[in-house]
Enzyme design. Sequence first.
Site, mmCIF file in Angstrom:
data_model
loop_
_atom_site.group_PDB
_atom_site.id
_atom_site.type_symbol
_atom_site.label_atom_id
_atom_site.label_comp_id
_atom_site.label_asym_id
_atom_site.label_seq_id
_atom_site.Cartn_x
_atom_site.Cartn_y
_atom_site.Cartn_z
ATOM 1 N N HIS A 125 0.931 -1.234 -0.047
ATOM 2 C CA HIS A 125 0.013 -0.084 -0.046
ATOM 3 C C HIS A 125 1.090 1.357 -0.149
ATOM 4 O O HIS A 125 1.838 1.466 0.950
ATOM 5 C CB HIS A 125 -0.997 0.089 1.189
ATOM 6 C CG HIS A 125 -2.077 -1.099 1.160
ATOM 7 N ND1 HIS A 125 -3.252 -0.784 0.520
ATOM 8 C CD2 HIS A 125 -1.917 -2.225 1.488
ATOM 9 C CE1 HIS A 125 -3.941 -1.888 0.523
ATOM 10 N NE2 HIS A 125 -3.308 -2.730 1.108
ATOM 11 N N THR A 177 13.413 -9.885 2.650
ATOM 12 C CA THR A 177 13.368 -8.451 2.132
ATOM 13 C C THR A 177 14.132 -8.278 1.051
ATOM 14 O O THR A 177 13.928 -7.311 0.280
ATOM 15 C CB THR A 177 13.582 -7.543 3.076
ATOM 16 O OG1 THR A 177 14.882 -7.866 3.715
ATOM 17 C CG2 THR A 177 12.650 -7.599 4.433
ATOM 18 N N LYS A 178 15.082 -9.381 0.596
ATOM 19 C CA LYS A 178 15.933 -8.944 -0.511
ATOM 20 C C LYS A 178 16.203 -10.238 -1.031
ATOM 21 O O LYS A 178 16.150 -11.460 -0.812
ATOM 22 C CB LYS A 178 17.135 -8.332 -0.124
ATOM 23 C CG LYS A 178 18.022 -9.156 0.627
ATOM 24 C CD LYS A 178 19.474 -8.160 1.024
ATOM 25 C CE LYS A 178 20.183 -9.064 2.009
ATOM 26 N NZ LYS A 178 21.339 -8.054 2.626
ATOM 27 N N ARG A 192 18.777 -13.337 6.228
ATOM 28 C CA ARG A 192 20.174 -13.194 5.638
ATOM 29 C C ARG A 192 20.806 -14.766 5.507
ATOM 30 O O ARG A 192 20.082 -15.617 6.257
ATOM 31 C CB ARG A 192 21.365 -12.506 6.735
ATOM 32 C CG ARG A 192 21.359 -13.138 8.043
ATOM 33 C CD ARG A 192 22.232 -12.318 9.192
ATOM 34 N NE ARG A 192 22.420 -12.997 10.214
ATOM 35 C CZ ARG A 192 23.277 -14.031 10.379
ATOM 36 N NH1 ARG A 192 24.226 -14.359 9.658
ATOM 37 N NH2 ARG A 192 23.342 -14.478 11.854
ATOM 38 N N LYS A 195 24.011 -20.246 5.671
ATOM 39 C CA LYS A 195 24.790 -21.526 5.215
ATOM 40 C C LYS A 195 24.650 -21.612 3.648
ATOM 41 O O LYS A 195 23.787 -21.238 3.209
ATOM 42 C CB LYS A 195 23.874 -22.545 5.942
ATOM 43 C CG LYS A 195 24.870 -24.054 5.818
ATOM 44 C CD LYS A 195 23.932 -25.197 6.150
ATOM 45 C CE LYS A 195 24.910 -26.589 6.027
ATOM 46 N NZ LYS A 195 24.337 -27.616 6.947
#
Length: 203
Positions: A125, A177-178, A192, A195
């Site tokens: 949004h 998020t990435k 993140r 491994k």
Amino acid sequence: MNDKEALRQGLKDNPRLKRWLDYLIMNQRDARPRWYIRMLAPLYQHRGRGSKIYPSVRMDTPPYRKFSLGKRSVIESYCCINNAVGDVVIGDYTRIGIHNTIIGPVTIGSHVNLAQGIVVTALNHNFEDTTLRIDEQGISTQPVVIGDDVWVGANAVILPGVKIGKHVVVAAGAVVTKDVPDYCVVAGVPARVVKKLEENKER
């Protein structure tokens, strides 16, 4: 430009017609296709051979966007699949676990396992203009792509614009998020790489 894109462009050029069609197809209060559109869904959805969608799944899949489920793939109970703002394409031999929410545009590969309570959303949004309420500012989308041979743990969240490579494990509760590269395990908030997995060249 294919026929569907030409139709979409024509509707953009005629906002009055677009509003009228949108009213006929979508229940504005409930933000889902009207009952008579949902009844026709098996006629315009693509469901591969041997695939299954449990009866309790909420299929918010209007006909002006693509929904495709590959062969032998399963969408388990109490999921919500929404392609109202972007196509949802799911590959072969993939399992969408209980109580998942998928909001397009999302592409999920083959041999993918999504555990329980996962959110995969390509929708945000808009909120930057403080002179307007958030619900007046519309939405934006960034496609999500999940590669082949991926396992996503329970209650993970995959956010707009993310691309997940092949043979990836997303730990339970992670917020992705990435982009995630091939052959690794990601965990945490935000997720993140924890491994690296060695690629088997013989496969």
